[in-house]
Write a protein that holds these residues in place. Structure first.
Motif, mmCIF file in Angstrom:
data_model
loop_
_atom_site.group_PDB
_atom_site.id
_atom_site.type_symbol
_atom_site.label_atom_id
_atom_site.label_comp_id
_atom_site.label_asym_id
_atom_site.label_seq_id
_atom_site.Cartn_x
_atom_site.Cartn_y
_atom_site.Cartn_z
ATOM 1 N N ILE A 1 -67.017 -108.367 -38.139
ATOM 2 C CA ILE A 1 -65.881 -109.279 -37.965
ATOM 3 C C ILE A 1 -66.142 -110.140 -36.721
ATOM 4 C CG2 ILE A 1 -63.397 -109.500 -37.584
ATOM 5 C CD1 ILE A 1 -63.029 -106.778 -38.877
ATOM 6 N N SER A 2 -65.934 -111.440 -36.884
ATOM 7 C CA SER A 2 -66.073 -112.363 -35.753
ATOM 8 C C SER A 2 -64.800 -113.188 -35.644
ATOM 9 C CB SER A 2 -67.283 -113.282 -35.957
ATOM 10 O OG SER A 2 -67.064 -114.136 -37.071
ATOM 11 N N PRO B 1 -54.806 -118.054 -39.085
ATOM 12 C CA PRO B 1 -53.817 -118.485 -38.080
ATOM 13 C C PRO B 1 -52.808 -117.395 -37.729
ATOM 14 C CG PRO B 1 -54.193 -120.221 -39.682
ATOM 15 C CD PRO B 1 -54.938 -119.025 -40.185
ATOM 16 N N ASP B 2 -52.450 -116.552 -38.701
ATOM 17 C CA ASP B 2 -51.436 -115.534 -38.413
ATOM 18 C C ASP B 2 -52.042 -114.150 -38.200
ATOM 19 O OD1 ASP B 2 -52.234 -115.359 -41.031
ATOM 20 O OD2 ASP B 2 -50.273 -114.778 -41.812
ATOM 21 N N THR B 3 -53.345 -114.055 -37.959
ATOM 22 C CA THR B 3 -53.966 -112.757 -37.692
ATOM 23 C C THR B 3 -53.471 -112.193 -36.366
ATOM 24 O OG1 THR B 3 -55.970 -113.324 -38.912
ATOM 25 C CG2 THR B 3 -56.139 -111.537 -37.324
ATOM 26 N N LEU B 4 -53.013 -110.932 -36.388
ATOM 27 C CA LEU B 4 -52.596 -110.250 -35.164
ATOM 28 C C LEU B 4 -53.855 -109.694 -34.490
ATOM 29 C CD1 LEU B 4 -50.267 -109.214 -33.368
ATOM 30 C CD2 LEU B 4 -50.232 -107.144 -34.795
ATOM 31 N N GLN C 1 -56.071 -96.837 -33.211
ATOM 32 C CA GLN C 1 -55.552 -98.167 -32.904
ATOM 33 C C GLN C 1 -56.417 -98.808 -31.823
ATOM 34 O OE1 GLN C 1 -51.376 -97.591 -31.945
ATOM 35 N NE2 GLN C 1 -50.813 -97.877 -34.106
ATOM 36 N N PHE C 2 -56.683 -100.094 -31.972
ATOM 37 C CA PHE C 2 -57.540 -100.778 -31.002
ATOM 38 C C PHE C 2 -57.195 -102.267 -30.968
ATOM 39 C CE2 PHE C 2 -59.520 -101.355 -35.062
ATOM 40 C CZ PHE C 2 -60.213 -102.546 -35.005
ATOM 41 N N SER C 3 -57.694 -102.938 -29.914
ATOM 42 C CA SER C 3 -57.511 -104.388 -29.787
ATOM 43 C C SER C 3 -58.625 -105.076 -30.565
ATOM 44 C CB SER C 3 -57.555 -104.805 -28.317
ATOM 45 O OG SER C 3 -57.673 -106.204 -28.205
ATOM 46 N N LEU C 4 -58.240 -105.838 -31.589
ATOM 47 C CA LEU C 4 -59.225 -106.515 -32.419
ATOM 48 C C LEU C 4 -60.005 -107.561 -31.613
ATOM 49 C CD1 LEU C 4 -60.482 -106.975 -35.209
ATOM 50 C CD2 LEU C 4 -58.613 -108.578 -35.706
ATOM 51 N N ILE C 5 -59.309 -108.311 -30.780
ATOM 52 C CA ILE C 5 -59.991 -109.368 -30.019
ATOM 53 C C ILE C 5 -60.970 -108.775 -29.001
ATOM 54 C CG2 ILE C 5 -58.153 -109.545 -28.298
ATOM 55 C CD1 ILE C 5 -60.273 -112.426 -29.747
ATOM 56 N N ASP C 6 -60.603 -107.620 -28.389
ATOM 57 C CA ASP C 6 -61.518 -106.955 -27.460
ATOM 58 C C ASP C 6 -62.747 -106.423 -28.167
ATOM 59 O OD1 ASP C 6 -59.843 -107.551 -25.411
ATOM 60 O OD2 ASP C 6 -59.042 -105.511 -25.161
ATOM 61 N N ALA C 7 -62.570 -105.925 -29.400
ATOM 62 C CA ALA C 7 -63.709 -105.405 -30.161
ATOM 63 C C ALA C 7 -64.649 -106.529 -30.562
ATOM 64 C CB ALA C 7 -63.214 -104.654 -31.388
ATOM 65 N N ILE D 1 -65.771 -106.433 -25.627
ATOM 66 C CA ILE D 1 -65.224 -105.913 -24.372
ATOM 67 C C ILE D 1 -64.981 -104.416 -24.521
ATOM 68 C CG2 ILE D 1 -63.256 -106.019 -22.787
ATOM 69 C CD1 ILE D 1 -62.941 -108.968 -23.610
ATOM 70 N N LYS D 2 -64.407 -104.042 -25.664
ATOM 71 C CA LYS D 2 -64.193 -102.632 -25.998
ATOM 72 C C LYS D 2 -64.397 -102.472 -27.494
ATOM 73 C CE LYS D 2 -61.081 -98.782 -25.040
ATOM 74 N NZ LYS D 2 -59.737 -98.364 -24.523
ATOM 75 N N ASP D 3 -65.659 -102.438 -27.882
ATOM 76 C CA ASP D 3 -66.014 -102.379 -29.302
ATOM 77 C C ASP D 3 -65.846 -100.948 -29.835
ATOM 78 O OD1 ASP D 3 -66.757 -103.393 -31.700
ATOM 79 O OD2 ASP D 3 -68.709 -104.167 -31.042
ATOM 80 N N ILE D 4 -65.730 -100.817 -31.144
ATOM 81 C CA ILE D 4 -65.545 -99.506 -31.796
ATOM 82 C C ILE D 4 -66.720 -99.251 -32.733
ATOM 83 C CG2 ILE D 4 -64.055 -98.087 -33.235
ATOM 84 C CD1 ILE D 4 -62.710 -98.783 -30.674
ATOM 85 N N LYS D 5 -67.360 -98.100 -32.552
ATOM 86 C CA LYS D 5 -68.442 -97.701 -33.445
ATOM 87 C C LYS D 5 -67.852 -97.173 -34.749
ATOM 88 C CE LYS D 5 -72.650 -94.881 -33.615
ATOM 89 N NZ LYS D 5 -73.485 -93.897 -32.881
ATOM 90 N N LEU D 6 -68.410 -97.639 -35.857
ATOM 91 C CA LEU D 6 -67.853 -97.316 -37.172
ATOM 92 C C LEU D 6 -68.606 -96.156 -37.827
ATOM 93 C CD1 LEU D 6 -67.347 -100.961 -38.467
ATOM 94 C CD2 LEU D 6 -65.585 -99.403 -37.593
#
Length: 605
Positions: free
Chosen positions: A319-320, A326-329, A348-354, A358-363
């Motif tokens: 995901i980039s 426009p309405d993505t949270l 739960q995580f911050s999508l923009i940080d991932a 900044i704070k990515d999540i390993k899948l």
């Protein structure tokens, strides 16, 4: 036709509550399929069979004299042979009687040979009591099998024991019989019946069940402590696609049901050590046939769908920022993760940080990334029953039923596609309005009739109708939509492959074992399905028609919710409805009231 349409609507709204698919009790199928021979039919007769009054024998003599004679042993235990006189045979085995007769003939004739055969065994009466479907007195031979005797009595009821059957003699002695060795191929027990024996089937006391990826899922009776390993052996062992990493045991507790997870690959000898209790339910999952190495992206994003998983894959790899709408949270998203234990973890995580690392999540394999909308809540549906990955799913615009089923891993082998239950909130609301309209119309009719009639009988009937209408107003509606999943290979893109809406619910049942008979029969019942049986078979099992039955108004509510007047085609899960005929009642309006009483009575019962 109006009667059928009304009752079909009401049954359609409530039909899902009639079925809760249950496992069969192990051994029950034998008695539904047993073929009984006549008690007079001569089959294998043991050499040690003791002759007695009523036995018919054939004596063949050849040599200097030839004799072939059929005789019956009389009440004193004798037979009469010319030139030899009365001969006592009662109490002798066939071997002993043959030798005895040979010696007698040798005294009168020289160089003769003799053969003795039993052509028909004597008949005796035994009593079959307890938990059998047709207790009573039955005529058998002394060497009839225990299975034949129980089969004559219609077999053992669902409450009866198959493991503690008693054969009680006139002198009070007992012989205990356990049918499980018979079902498992160890052969029939050696039993010789005597006149006035009692075969008694007690209530079964303890039962456990096993379902899922085993060869013989069923409810099993236990008479001694049983481990999970022994129960799996009862069930014929695991199927090749059984997921043996985790086994679930559901146990009754004072506070309700509780789940116990067993991990055989982690806990040594766990299956051999875990002792089951009465009422335990063991569940063996299937290995998923769906793609394992994938990631699901759902919700308010430009390219939702499946993505390949590989080692060291992070959210930012799939995901980039260009995927945002426009309405993505972007401040909050979720990862739904399936653990090895079968439980689900929500991260739960911050999508923009991932995305900005900044704070990515390993899948991990089969992670579901759920992305929400700023302006509107996510649309969700629920899928349950015989599906590989049941649960709540976020749907994207334009998603169809076939897509959801695919994402949920597809069906389990136990899935019964004709019985799918699809419910929709918007349909439920419309059905509720229709039901309210129906109730208001009938209330208006009742008020007019109350002001017109002077008959005490009709007044009482009107008051009863008002009470039943109030009960009908409190009854729930389901919002069921008829969909046909068969044939599944042609389902995708078909008329039934409908677009999903928020709040939709899909339940895939396992195959029912009963046909319900309701309405004007003497004993409304759920009757075990019998392949090829017609409507009369099931109505007779329900005690036949009442005196008020409308025999010209019989129809079938199919398991998919549709109605049919084809009485020759009965499938598992169908409901046979026998209509009510209002006889000898003055006035068309009063007849309508009686008809309404009948419909409402069927529902609230």
């Amino acid at each position: 036709m109006r009667k059928i349409c009304l009752l079909t609507l009401i049954l359609f709204l409530f039909k899902h509550s009639l079925f809760s698919e249950e496992l069969k009790i192990f051994g029950q199928d034998f008695f539904s399929n047993v073929n009984l021979t006549s008690p007079e039919t001569v089959r294998f007769i043991p050499e040690k069979y003791f002759l007695g009054p009523g036995d018919q024998i054939e004596i063949s003599v050849w040599g200097v004299v030839e004799i072939r004679q059929q005789l019956e042993i009389d009440r004193e235990g004798n037979i009469l042979i010319p030139r030899l006189g009365k001969i006592h045979l009662s109490g002798k085995t066939l071997i002993e009687a043959r030798k005895y007769l040979q010696d007698l003939f040798n005294r009168t004739y020289r160089n003769v040979k003799l053969e003795l055969t039993l052509t028909r065994a004597r008949l005796i009466n035994v009593f079959v009591m307890g938990e059998v479907k047709k207790p009573g007195t039955y005529t058998i031979t002394p060497f009839s099998t225990i299975m034949e005797v129980l089969g004559m009595a219609g077999g053992i009821t669902e409450k009866g024991s198959m493991r503690k059957i008693s054969i009680i003699r006139r002198d009070g002695t007992k012989q205990e019989v356990d049918l499980y060795p018979v079902f498992f191929g160890s052969g029939l027990p050696e039993i010789v019946f005597y006149p006035e024996d009692t075969v008694y089937v007690p209530l079964g006391s303890k039962f456990v069940s096993i379902k899922g990826a085993v060869r013989r899922p069923a409810i099993y009776e236990i008479v001694a402590p049983v481990t999970i390993k022994q129960l799996i052996d009862f069930a014929g062992g695991f199927l090749s696609d059984a997921d043996t990493k985790r086994i679930a045991v559901i146990r009754n507790d004072t506070s309700g049901k509780k789940l116990i997870d067993i991990f055989p690959q982690i806990e040594k000898d766990a299956l051999e050590k875990f002792v089951l209790e009465d009422g335990d339910e063991v569940e063996i999952s299937f290995i998923s046939k769906d793609i394992v190495d994938c990631i699901f992206v759902e919700g308010t994003v430009r390219n939702p769908g499946k993505y390949q998983w590989k080692q060291n894959l992070f959210v930012s790899d799939i995901i980039s920022e260009t995927d945002f709408l426009p309405d993505t949270l972007v401040e909050l998203a979720e990862i739904i993760r399936e653990k090895e234990t079968g439980n689900r973890e929500i991260i739960q995580f911050s999508l923009i940080d991932a995305v900005k690392k900044i704070k990515d999540i390993k899948l991990e394999p089969r992670d579901r990334i759920v992305i929400r909308s700023k302006e509107r809540p996510l649309k969700k549906v629920t899928i349950s029953g015989e599906i590989k990955f049941p649960g709540e799913y976020v749907i994207y615009p334009g998603e169809t039923l076939s897509s959801l089923i695919s994402r949920a891993g597809g069906f389990t082998p136990q899935a019964y596609l004709p019985g799918v239950i699809f419910t929709r909130v918007s349909v439920k609301q419309r059905e509720k309005q229709e039901l309210e309209k129906f109730i208001m119309e009938k209330q208006t009719v009742l008020e007019k009739e109350a002001g017109r009639t002077e008959s005490e009988e009709e007044k009482a009937l009107i008051e009863k109708s008002k009470t039943l209408l109030q009960q009908l107003a409190q009854a729930p509606v389901t919002g069921r939509v008829i969909v046909h999943l068969e044939p599944w290979e042609k389902f995708k893109g078909s008329e039934s492959d409908i677009l999903l809406e928020h709040g939709d619910s899909i339940h895939i049942p396992s195959k029912p074992t009963v046909v319900s008979v309701v309405g004007e029969v003497n004993h409304p019942a759920n009757v075990l399905f019998k392949n090829g049986a017609d409507v009369n078979y099931y109505i007779n099992k329900a005690g036949s028609f009442t005196k008020n039955a409308d025999t010209k108004n019989i129809f079938i509510v199919k398991i998919d919710g549709t109605a049919s007047t084809d009485l020759k085609k009965i499938d598992p899960g169908d409901v046979i409805v026998v209509g009510f005929l209002a006889k000898d009642r003055p006035g068309k309006i009063l007849k309508d009231i009686l008809q309404m009483l009948y419909y409402v009575k069927m529902i609230i019962e």
